[in-house]
Design a protein around this motif. Structure first.
Motif, mmCIF file in Angstrom:
data_model
loop_
_atom_site.group_PDB
_atom_site.id
_atom_site.type_symbol
_atom_site.label_atom_id
_atom_site.label_comp_id
_atom_site.label_asym_id
_atom_site.label_seq_id
_atom_site.Cartn_x
_atom_site.Cartn_y
_atom_site.Cartn_z
ATOM 1 N N ARG A 19 0.725 -1.318 0.127
ATOM 2 C CA ARG A 19 -0.009 -0.061 0.023
ATOM 3 C C ARG A 19 0.871 0.997 0.020
ATOM 4 N NH1 ARG A 19 -3.376 -1.300 4.030
ATOM 5 N NH2 ARG A 19 -2.191 -0.173 5.742
ATOM 6 N N LYS A 20 1.866 1.069 0.543
ATOM 7 C CA LYS A 20 3.013 2.570 0.653
ATOM 8 C C LYS A 20 3.476 2.630 -0.563
ATOM 9 C CE LYS A 20 7.415 3.647 2.120
ATOM 10 N NZ LYS A 20 8.607 3.145 2.777
ATOM 11 N N VAL A 21 3.969 1.875 -1.505
ATOM 12 C CA VAL A 21 4.311 1.738 -2.927
ATOM 13 C C VAL A 21 3.214 2.321 -3.541
ATOM 14 C CG1 VAL A 21 5.236 0.450 -4.903
ATOM 15 C CG2 VAL A 21 5.946 0.278 -2.451
ATOM 16 N N LEU A 22 1.921 1.843 -3.541
ATOM 17 C CA LEU A 22 0.762 2.173 -4.235
ATOM 18 C C LEU A 22 0.518 3.676 -3.997
ATOM 19 C CD1 LEU A 22 -1.733 1.265 -5.850
ATOM 20 C CD2 LEU A 22 -3.030 0.939 -3.859
ATOM 21 N N PHE A 23 0.598 4.115 -2.875
ATOM 22 C CA PHE A 23 0.158 5.666 -2.444
ATOM 23 C C PHE A 23 1.559 6.417 -3.098
ATOM 24 C CE2 PHE A 23 -2.210 4.493 1.596
ATOM 25 C CZ PHE A 23 -3.364 4.253 0.674
ATOM 26 N N LEU A 24 2.729 6.040 -3.150
ATOM 27 C CA LEU A 24 3.735 6.726 -3.627
ATOM 28 C C LEU A 24 3.498 6.733 -5.303
ATOM 29 C CD1 LEU A 24 6.792 5.501 -1.818
ATOM 30 C CD2 LEU A 24 5.984 7.705 -1.763
ATOM 31 N N GLY A 25 3.008 5.849 -5.889
ATOM 32 C CA GLY A 25 2.834 5.796 -7.501
ATOM 33 C C GLY A 25 1.682 6.376 -7.570
ATOM 34 N N VAL A 26 0.403 6.572 -6.867
ATOM 35 C CA VAL A 26 -0.492 7.303 -7.386
ATOM 36 C C VAL A 26 -0.200 8.787 -7.156
ATOM 37 C CG1 VAL A 26 -2.719 7.955 -6.445
ATOM 38 C CG2 VAL A 26 -2.237 5.486 -6.754
ATOM 39 N N GLY A 27 0.561 9.198 -5.840
ATOM 40 C CA GLY A 27 1.148 10.712 -5.699
ATOM 41 C C GLY A 27 1.646 10.984 -6.699
ATOM 42 N N LEU A 28 2.419 10.368 -7.329
ATOM 43 C CA LEU A 28 3.497 10.858 -8.278
ATOM 44 C C LEU A 28 2.874 10.999 -9.549
ATOM 45 C CD1 LEU A 28 6.484 11.662 -9.243
ATOM 46 C CD2 LEU A 28 7.194 9.241 -9.501
ATOM 47 N N THR A 29 1.999 9.921 -9.732
ATOM 48 C CA THR A 29 1.142 9.995 -11.175
ATOM 49 C C THR A 29 0.274 11.464 -10.949
ATOM 50 O OG1 THR A 29 1.061 7.686 -11.203
ATOM 51 C CG2 THR A 29 -0.700 8.960 -12.465
ATOM 52 N N VAL A 30 -0.409 11.527 -10.122
ATOM 53 C CA VAL A 30 -1.095 12.702 -9.727
ATOM 54 C C VAL A 30 -0.391 14.085 -10.298
ATOM 55 C CG1 VAL A 30 -2.632 14.311 -8.319
ATOM 56 C CG2 VAL A 30 -2.959 11.800 -8.521
ATOM 57 N N ALA A 31 0.773 14.149 -9.474
ATOM 58 C CA ALA A 31 1.744 15.143 -9.693
ATOM 59 C C ALA A 31 2.393 15.482 -10.892
ATOM 60 C CB ALA A 31 3.146 15.078 -8.693
ATOM 61 N N LEU A 32 2.397 14.315 -11.585
ATOM 62 C CA LEU A 32 2.835 14.502 -13.119
ATOM 63 C C LEU A 32 1.698 15.105 -13.958
ATOM 64 C CD1 LEU A 32 4.742 11.070 -13.653
ATOM 65 C CD2 LEU A 32 5.799 13.554 -13.875
ATOM 66 N N LEU A 33 0.611 14.887 -13.583
ATOM 67 C CA LEU A 33 -0.681 15.033 -14.356
ATOM 68 C C LEU A 33 -0.873 16.319 -14.068
ATOM 69 C CD1 LEU A 33 -3.103 12.212 -13.840
ATOM 70 C CD2 LEU A 33 -1.937 12.824 -16.106
ATOM 71 N N VAL A 34 -0.784 17.168 -12.857
ATOM 72 C CA VAL A 34 -0.830 18.462 -12.585
ATOM 73 C C VAL A 34 0.057 19.393 -13.172
ATOM 74 C CG1 VAL A 34 -0.715 19.987 -10.510
ATOM 75 C CG2 VAL A 34 -2.144 17.733 -10.386
ATOM 76 N N VAL A 35 1.220 18.897 -13.059
ATOM 77 C CA VAL A 35 2.562 19.594 -13.633
ATOM 78 C C VAL A 35 2.151 19.905 -15.232
ATOM 79 C CG1 VAL A 35 4.887 19.525 -14.164
ATOM 80 C CG2 VAL A 35 4.338 19.149 -11.800
ATOM 81 N N THR A 36 1.842 18.652 -15.979
ATOM 82 C CA THR A 36 1.467 18.658 -17.293
ATOM 83 C C THR A 36 0.458 19.493 -17.698
ATOM 84 O OG1 THR A 36 2.355 16.431 -17.507
ATOM 85 C CG2 THR A 36 1.021 17.274 -19.208
ATOM 86 N N TYR A 37 -0.439 19.829 -16.811
ATOM 87 C CA TYR A 37 -1.585 20.459 -17.066
ATOM 88 C C TYR A 37 -1.412 21.777 -16.845
ATOM 89 C CZ TYR A 37 -6.477 22.524 -17.208
ATOM 90 O OH TYR A 37 -7.663 23.242 -17.442
ATOM 91 N N ALA A 38 -0.593 22.321 -15.545
ATOM 92 C CA ALA A 38 -0.238 23.599 -15.453
ATOM 93 C C ALA A 38 0.586 24.179 -16.774
ATOM 94 C CB ALA A 38 0.544 23.518 -14.201
#
Length: 234
Positions: A19-38
């Motif tokens: 679950r720790k790895v899952l949350f890290l992966g989801v967090g990084l994915t969301v961050a990449l999407l936010v940066v791309t959209y910004a």
């Protein structure tokens, strides 16, 4: 059997290490999407000025739009197109940790896995991402030519590419790269089908955030099952 591997991966979501790895992966994915959209909003304002107006968005005010509800919807839609390369990058970064968690629970007693040198992994990831992007850009021609089948072409192409990457990474941890490629070629149909199973939910917003990590676990199970079949057949 592929669905069995997928179900085993889902059943381990409650594992604290997993679950720790899952949350890290989801967090990084969301961050990449936010940066791309910004970056997308900033580029629009730079190109057309502060009074830019876009369909569905209206006037573009960059920070205000980035924080709006509309932005959330647009980022979810954007994730449909970005999640294939993002899934590849996230899997390359976290597969070793996910695979180790899976093996500790389901395949105890294994010797230490083969470690890929960090820069070799970075190089391979960049090379594959470039190939993935080029392949999907070229596939745009097929999407327009065969529009009613565009989604199936997308699944088939990216299922092949992601299955190739996921399986090679999972197998190389135990067999080394040359033997991993040999096993992948021998079981190409199975690997491709498993890749399609991963590619299909990548086109579903929110659900696609979970797929890179679940895919890494699924292909770890798939590798061990095929490796055991190889041993039994000798």
């Amino acid at each position: 059997m592929i669905l069995t591997d997928f179900t085993k991966a889902l059943s381990q979501l409650g594992d604290p290490r997993f679950r720790k790895v899952l949350f890290l992966g989801v967090g990084l994915t969301v961050a990449l999407l936010v940066v791309t959209y910004a970056a997308f909003l900033a580029l629009i304002q730079w190109l057309v000025g502060p009074d830019a107006t876009l369909p569905l968005i209206g006037p573009v005010t960059w920070i205000d739009d980035l924080l709006s509800i509309t932005s959330l919807v647009l980022m979810l839609l954007l994730s449909v197109f970005l999640m294939v390369p993002v899934a590849s990058a996230i899997t390359s970064m976290f597969l070793d940790e996910v695979a180790q968690a899976v093996e500790d629970r389901h395949y105890p007693g294994l010797p230490p896995a083969i470690k890929t040198p960090f820069w070799d992994g970075v190089r391979d990831t960049i090379n594959f991402l470039g190939f993935l992007v080029v392949a999907n850009v070229l596939a745009l021609v097929l999407y327009f030519m065969f529009a009613p089948f565009a989604l199936f072409i997308f699944w088939g192409l990216n299922g092949f590419l992601l299955g190739r990457e996921y399986f090679t990474l999972a197998a190389a941890r135990r067999l080394g790269l040359p033997e991993a490629k040999r096993l992948r070629r021998k079981h190409l149909g199975t690997v491709w089908m498993a890749g399609v199973l991963m590619a299909m939910p990548l086109s579903i917003p929110l659900v696609n955030l979970l797929i890179p990590i679940i895919g890494a676990a699924t292909f770890t199970h798939l590798f061990h099952r095929l490796a055991q079949q190889e041993v039994a057949a000798r």
